[in-house]
Design an enzyme around this catalytic site. Structure first.
Site, short mmCIF file in Angstrom:
data_model
loop_
_atom_site.label_atom_id
_atom_site.label_comp_id
_atom_site.label_asym_id
_atom_site.label_seq_id
_atom_site.Cartn_x
_atom_site.Cartn_y
_atom_site.Cartn_z
N TRP A 194 -9.14 -1.38 -0.44
CA TRP A 194 -9.70 -1.86 0.52
C TRP A 194 -8.60 -3.22 0.83
CZ3 TRP A 194 -15.48 -2.41 0.63
CH2 TRP A 194 -16.02 -0.94 0.79
N SER A 224 0.40 6.11 3.75
CA SER A 224 0.02 6.58 4.96
C SER A 224 -0.60 7.67 4.76
CB SER A 224 1.07 6.47 5.76
OG SER A 224 1.56 5.02 6.08
N GLY A 265 -4.76 3.33 1.51
CA GLY A 265 -4.99 2.06 1.98
C GLY A 265 -5.81 1.88 3.19
N GLY A 266 -5.01 1.87 4.35
CA GLY A 266 -5.63 1.66 5.76
C GLY A 266 -6.83 2.72 6.23
N GLU A 303 2.44 -4.44 -3.48
CA GLU A 303 2.15 -5.64 -2.89
C GLU A 303 1.96 -6.75 -4.10
OE1 GLU A 303 -1.17 -4.42 -0.66
OE2 GLU A 303 0.30 -3.38 0.62
C1 PEP Z 1 -1.63 1.47 -0.45
O1 PEP Z 1 -1.98 0.29 -0.24
O2 PEP Z 1 -2.03 1.74 -1.64
C2 PEP Z 1 -1.67 2.19 0.45
C3 PEP Z 1 -1.36 3.64 0.28
O3 PEP Z 1 -1.94 1.88 1.66
P1 PEP Z 1 -1.78 2.82 3.18
O4 PEP Z 1 -2.37 4.16 2.94
O5 PEP Z 1 -2.33 2.10 4.12
O6 PEP Z 1 -0.34 3.45 3.41
#
Ligand code: PEP
Length: 251
Positions: A12, A211, A232-233, A98
């Site tokens: 999250w 993604s 993530g998202g 990150e």
């Molecule tokens: C993540 O931050 O681990 C990630 C995979 O983000 P997203 O799915 O938004 O690309």
């Protein structure tokens, strides 16, 4: 070779507050709490761990943290130790790109965190991945192999380890790796594990992250070396996240 149980883990990040996180957890739990054949994990912000746990009680969804200190206690303002997390979480993300980029975490520090977590009985979800310039230079495989090996320096608890290959250029961009690219790189990760711990290579789960959504998850999961997704998202939308769980699960 024993089949590897797939994993769908939601990160999250610094999203949701206690109230909205609890509501999200409730929704995910209602939609996916009983799905079997997949390890389901959500990683809320530290401050919401207790309320998210209560909201999901009775489900088989596990809780993870997004980071942990490698230090046991002391003058580390703002940090959270493994002993603080023991009993609260089953997993912890370490080495997310990150944190490597924004907090300057090195692979040595990531390895120390992974070791400390595993010693406390908390399974590390260890992230590695190349950025766009490395990929464009044709060095993705060697970069990721070195980064993973360095991030596992001294690590020994292979049963508890989960690795997440997350190309930086695919995180939060809407541009996922192709299933071929993701397969190639998760296979590289597995070969690194084989070199470090030959008997563990076929049992450690290696996830893809970047993604992932309900439109691309099936093709990614169909690859032989991809054992699930770090998300993530899409983990912030209960219905979408539940579709990913359903795609990985057996009912
Ligand atoms: C993540 O931050 O681990 C990630 C995979 O983000 P997203 O799915 O938004 O690309």
């Amino acid at each position: 070779m024993a089949a590897r149980t797939p994993v769908i883990a939601g990160n999250w990040k610094m999203n949701t507050d206690v109230e909205s996180g609890t509501a999200l957890a409730k929704e995910i739990s209602e939609l996916s709490g009983d799905v079997s054949g997949v390890d389901k994990i959500v990683c809320p912000p530290f401050v919401s761990i207790s309320s998210v746990t209560s909201a999901m009680s009775g489900s088989s969804i596990q809780i993870g943290a997004q980071n942990v200190s490698a230090n046991s206690d002391g003058a580390f303002t703002g940090e959270i130790s493994t002993s603080m997390l023991q009993g609260l979480v089953s997993h912890v993300i370490v080495g997310h790109s990150e944190r490597r980029a924004l907090n300057g975490e090195t692979s040595d520090q990531v390895a120390a965190k992974a070791i400390t977590a595993a010693e406390a009985g908390i399974s590390p979800i260890l992230c590695i991945g190349e950025d766009l310039s490395v990929r464009q230079a044709g060095n993705a495989s060697s970069f990721v192999a070195h980064q993973l090996e360095a991030s596992l320096d001294g690590y020994a608890d292979w049963d508890s380890l989960i690795v997440a290959y997350e190309p930086v250029w695919a995180i939060g961009t809407g541009e996922a790796a192709t299933s071929e690219q993701a397969q190639e790189m998760t296979a590289v990760c597995r070969e690194v594990i084989r070199k470090l711990a030959p008997s563990a290579a076929d049992s450690v789960r290696v996830l893809y992250g970047g993604s992932v959504n309900s439109g691309n998850v099936a093709e990614l999961l169909a690859q032989p070396d991809i054992d699930g997704a770090l998300v993530g998202g899409a983990s912030l939308k209960a219905e979408e996240f539940s579709k990913l769980i359903a795609a990985a699960g057996s009912d």
